[in-house]
Scaffold this active site. Structure first.
Site, PDB file in Angstrom:
ATOM      1  N   ALA A 291       0.846  -1.184   0.000  1.00  0.00           N
ATOM      2  CA  ALA A 291       0.000   0.000   0.000  1.00  0.00           C
ATOM      3  C   ALA A 291       0.884   1.237   0.000  1.00  0.00           C
ATOM      4  CB  ALA A 291      -0.923   0.005   1.218  1.00  0.00           C
ATOM      5  N   MET A 292       0.262   2.397  -0.229  1.00  0.00           N
ATOM      6  CA  MET A 292       0.999   3.650  -0.300  1.00  0.00           C
ATOM      7  C   MET A 292       0.212   4.746   0.398  1.00  0.00           C
ATOM      8  SD  MET A 292       3.681   5.190  -1.188  1.00  0.00           S
ATOM      9  CE  MET A 292       3.902   6.898  -0.706  1.00  0.00           C
TER      10      MET A 292
ATOM     11  N   GLU B 193      -0.741   2.704   6.908  1.00  0.00           N
ATOM     12  CA  GLU B 193      -0.806   3.815   5.960  1.00  0.00           C
ATOM     13  C   GLU B 193      -1.477   5.037   6.580  1.00  0.00           C
ATOM     14  OE1 GLU B 193       1.099   3.320   3.556  1.00  0.00           O
ATOM     15  OE2 GLU B 193       1.203   1.156   3.859  1.00  0.00           O
TER      16      GLU B 193
ATOM     17  N   HIS C  94       0.953   6.870   8.825  1.00  0.00           N
ATOM     18  CA  HIS C  94       1.931   7.643   8.056  1.00  0.00           C
ATOM     19  C   HIS C  94       1.511   9.105   7.906  1.00  0.00           C
ATOM     20  CE1 HIS C  94       5.308   5.344   6.736  1.00  0.00           C
ATOM     21  NE2 HIS C  94       4.622   4.422   6.099  1.00  0.00           N
TER      22      HIS C  94
ATOM     23  N   GLU D 165       9.422   4.450   8.056  1.00  0.00           N
ATOM     24  CA  GLU D 165       8.898   3.089   7.962  1.00  0.00           C
ATOM     25  C   GLU D 165       9.098   2.286   9.242  1.00  0.00           C
ATOM     26  OE1 GLU D 165       6.858   2.293   5.896  1.00  0.00           O
ATOM     27  OE2 GLU D 165       7.190   3.632   4.204  1.00  0.00           O
TER      28      GLU D 165
END
Length: 888
Positions: free
Chosen positions: A281-282, A317, A320, A339
């Site tokens: 995923a991003m 995600e 983040h 990360e």
């Protein structure tokens, strides 16, 4: 994830190079070479005109506010149509990977470019590409340069305004980062939407999605009372499988407010799931793009492990948004800054939402089987690497998982409350900045008043530290621990060692020893002369720890029976079974030792321990992973090790057959308790019951295949269905456990598994069908894989599908992979897929990383395979870097 390296070519206008393939030996980029950007970009205005899958026009307007000298922009696979500065055409050169403005006017100025790109031809899946008719982007690490010319580096943080225009029927859904501020009719059956992100971000967080998508919606009210619109998107036939992702997102948002005081900052939050995606995923700001494998989940298509992965990745995600987006990396050598920290945060979240003990053991299993293995190979590197050719090669278990363990050690050393204070300081001090690992460490030091200078060694050192513990007793029963640390001659680290003593009478209070010298002595106070030291409790540091002299079988058995720390209790069982398996591996074939009674007793005790958590009992029953067992063996013979594992598993089943069956039967009700509750959610309790029941089935199958057939037929969820299907695929008709089963019965069920998935358009289940056959330890495995490559549902261009078959065979079937034909096959696949998707090829090439640890014949075959790949013409930089490092 993508290209570094540039080579200028004196051209005016026109087309830059094709994908980054090696025409000359690539050069490494060094962390020490970092310099501040030559120019600063304040804002970015993008206009996408999506004409078809094969043609997109991208208009870019950059407001440049600082800088002097030539302006060198990154760009790859772009057709430059026009360029202007303040409305005037400048002097410029188009290089292989660059656009150079030779003499820009004094800043500030406005730079406008127009480029054409071909998303359909972009099989690298970096930049703007097509996934089953959906246009989407992936820009981390260096994919933005495949969209438009830019200073493609994370320390360039800008505000973005994005207009997207496309055919209103083919692409009814248009999404980009930030809040939508305008939409309308563009004429000729086309429409447009305009998005504005009020927060500065690096270009790797840019995202765009256009397609015909279905979705579900919800809202979330933040701690300050703001209402946030939430939407999870995918292809229409996948909408039924999105509820768990939405639930996970809302849980993540609330948890981050409570645990870290972090509130979401935009008015909308989108998650889009696509089938072709290189990674999991991003975290693009406000518009996360996911692999479908990390979003879609129903009880009929997803295992308990899948549900837990969706929960964790959705959280990862989302987290983040602060640990990566609001505070980002100065350069890609600092990747673990975002990360490692965010993996720790998602682990912490999952511990609270599932089983804390089971989650911790699962994370340790990954460290020991994958990260320790990487540390023992030529691919080892610090969590903050010092050099790189292709950045995508450092999205590794070291940077992520070992990086998370380093964050966990901060919390152990500082204490939970002080760690939270330090995190608040880090976020407040660096909000809106691109920073370094040193900045994080300084925030930890400033908040705690603790000197953390020596702690930097964790960022600088590669390899797994070894701590040797000499233990002895004092007259009063206390234990003296003389600890020595080593890591290939590197300076001493700061290592927290959580410790206690254990006996049948109980466990002493836990202490944390700070080992920060090459040698130190500590004392564990206890008045019980029989107490056994329990060290590294909770896996308090990512190290290997051995006792000198080794603990006796009796002492380890005490830890297995009475230790209150779940990790140490599980680890004690691992030590007992490892000793037995390695003894069998080393024994001559005609002098195989008997299965010792202490292992049988420990196994039966676990089966009988109804007071313990079911998931922990399942972990305790599981034998050590092949990769963990293989790690310390020199001149490894994979076939011998697999045989030793299989023999131990079967003999444990023979010695405990009645107990295994009794536990299996007793769990039937608990394992299906959530089957009628809902078709999208799962319960921790039922998942635990299933894990133990399926662990029992795994042993029972070595004696008789009939329970496996019955289990498959009775399965009410994917967890049970795939547990049985995996065992069925590995059944050998010539073995005695198949004497009461017609081979056609197993084949029919495996085929039915596929047919159901195909009828329901469940691509993720079809991936599972490919995987169970690729990992089947049968003599026909390689031929089966070759045949499956010709299956109409196989595609090398889809990373999920390719990995489900090819990577699974190479990484999860050691007995069938480790031979001349297996090596030749995987070499062929690496070379072939490298021309399609270099990132996928490079990851697969790492399967040869530990070639030197194998026995001479296999060692030479793997060396030849690596050399063949290295010498292939036009090999990508990604794959070249991996094989070259392996051969060093």
């Amino acid at each position: 994830f993508f290209a570094i390296g540039r080579r200028s070519v004196a051209l005016r206008g026109g087309l830059t190079s094709m994908a980054s393939m090696v025409a000359e030996e690539p050069k490494e980029k060094l962390r020490s070479d970092y310099t501040i950007p030559a120019y600063h970009i304040e804002s970015v205005d993008l206009d996408f005109i999506l004409e078809s899958e094969s043609k997109a026009i991208v208009k870019s307007k950059l407001t440049v506010t600082q800088g002097t000298g030539p302006l060198i922009l990154d760009g790859e696979d772009l057709v430059l149509k026009s360029i202007q500065i303040n409305g005037i055409s400048p002097e410029y050169d188009v290089g292989k990977d660059t656009l150079t403005i030779l003499a820009p006017p004094p800043a500030p100025f406005t730079l406008e470019t127009v480029v054409e790109i071909d998303p359909k031809a972009n099989t690298q899946l970096s930049g703007l590409y097509v996934s089953d008719g959906i246009l989407c982007t992936q820009c981390e690490a260096e994919g933005f340069r495949r969209i438009t010319y830019f200073l493609d580096r994370p320390d360039i943080m800008c505000k973005y305004r994005v207009r997207v225009e496309a055919d209103s029927k083919k692409y009814p859904v248009l999404l980009s980062n930030g809040n939508e501020i305008e939409n309308g009719d563009a004429g000729n059956d086309r429409h447009y939407r305009i998005f504005e992100d009020p927060f500065k971000k690096p270009c790797y967080l840019f995202a765009l999605v256009a397609g015909d998508l279905g979705h579900i919606e919800d809202t979330f009210t933040t701690c300050s009372g703001r209402s946030v619109k939430l939407a999870v998107w995918s292809e229409h036939h996948n909408v039924k499988a999105l509820d768990w992702a939405m639930f996970s997102l809302k849980e993540s948002m609330r948890w981050d407010e409570i645990a870290y005081g972090r509130e979401y900052d935009l008015d909308v939050y989108h998650v889009v799931a696509v089938s072709s995606f290189n990674m999991g995923a991003m975290e693009n700001k406000g518009l996360n793009v996911f692999n479908t494998a990390c979003v879609l989940a129903t009880k009929d298509t997803a295992t308990d492990g899948d549900f837990e992965r969706v929960l964790g990745v959705i959280a990862h995600e989302y987290f983040h948004n602060w640990s990566g987006n609001r505070v980002t990396c100065r350069d890609w050598f600092q990747l673990t800054l975002k990360e490692g920290l965010t993996v720790f945060r998602d682990q912490h979240f999952s511990e609270e939402k599932t089983s804390a003990a089971a989650k911790r053991i699962e994370d340790v299993r990954i460290m020991r089987s994958a990260q320790f293995s990487q540390d023992a190979s030529p691919l080892k590197h610090p969590i903050r690497p010092e050099s790189v050719i292709k950045q995508d090669n450092f999205y590794t278990v070291t940077v992520y998982n070992k990086g998370a363990e380093i964050i966990r050690m901060y919390r152990t050393l500082l204490g939970i409350e002080t760690f939270r204070t330090a995190m608040d300081l880090y976020f407040d001090r660096h909000d809106g900045q691109a920073v370094t690992c040193d900045d994080f460490r300084q925030a930890m030091a400033d908040a705690s008043g603790k000197d953390l200078t020596q702690f930097e060694e964790w960022y600088k050192q590669a390899g797994t530290p070894l701590v040797t513990v000499e233990h002895s007793k004092k007259d009063d029963g206390s234990t003296i621990l003389k600890m020595k640390q080593s890591n290939d001659g590197q300076p001493p680290l700061v290592i927290p060692i959580a410790a206690a003593t254990v006996s049948s009478a109980g466990t002493s209070s836990e202490q944390v020893f700070e080992l920060n010298q090459a040698e130190q002595t500590f004392e564990l106070a206890t008045d019980d002369p029989e107490a056994v030291p329990s060290l590294l409790r909770g896996f308090s540091a990512p190290i290997k720890l051995i006792f000198e002299p080794p603990l006796t079988v009796e002492q380890i058995s005490i830890l297995a029976a009475y230790d209150t720390d779940p990790f140490c209790k599980w680890d004690a069982w691992q030590q007992l079974s490892t000793k037995v398996i390695i003894d069998r591996y080393n024994a001559p074939a005609d002098k195989m030792p008997e299965l010792p009674s202490y292992l049988i007793d420990a196994f039966k005790a676990t089966l009988a321990d109804t007071e313990a958590e079911t998931r922990l009992r399942a972990y305790a029953l599981a034998l050590p992973a092949y990769s963990t067992l293989a790690l310390p063996i020199d001149d490894l013979d994979p076939s011998k090790l697999c045989n030793a594992l299989d023999m131990t598993r079967k003999q444990l089943a023979q010695a405990s057959s009645k107990e295994l069956e009794a536990v299996y039967v007793s769990l039937a009700s608990a394992a299906t308790a959530d089957a009628v509750a809902t078709d999208t959610m799962y319960s921790v309790e039922a998942a635990g019951a299933r894990s133990l029941r399926n662990a029992c089935l795994n042993y029972m199958a070595t004696l008789d295949a009939r329970p496996v057939l019955a289990h498959f037929d009775a399965a009410t969820c994917m967890t049970d269905k795939i547990a049985a299907a995996s065992l069925l695929a590995g059944l050998d008709p010539s073995k005695e456990n198949m004497q009461h089963v017609d081979p056609k019965e197993k084949d029919d069920r495996i085929h039915a598994f596929y047919q159901t998935a195909k009828a329901n358009r469940d691509d993720l289940v079809i991936n599972k069908w490919f995987s169970i056959q690729a990992m089947a330890n049968v003599d026909s495995a390689l031929q089966n894989v070759r045949d499956l490559m010709n299956h109409p549902d196989f595609s090398a261009e889809n990373p999920n599908r390719f990995r489900s078959l090819i990577n699974t065979f190479a990484g999860a079937n050691p007995n069938q992979f480790h031979n001349a034909l297996g090596y030749e096959f995987i070499t062929e696949q690496i070379i072939a897929v490298d021309q399609i998707n270099p990132l996928v090829a490079a990851r697969l090439a790492s399967v040869f990383a530990n070639w030197r640890r194998h026995e001479p014949e296999r060692r030479e075959l793997m060396r030849q395979a690596l050399s063949r790949i290295q010498e292939t013409s036009n090999i990508s930089k990604d794959t070249y870097e991996i094989v070259t490092r392996c051969l060093k």
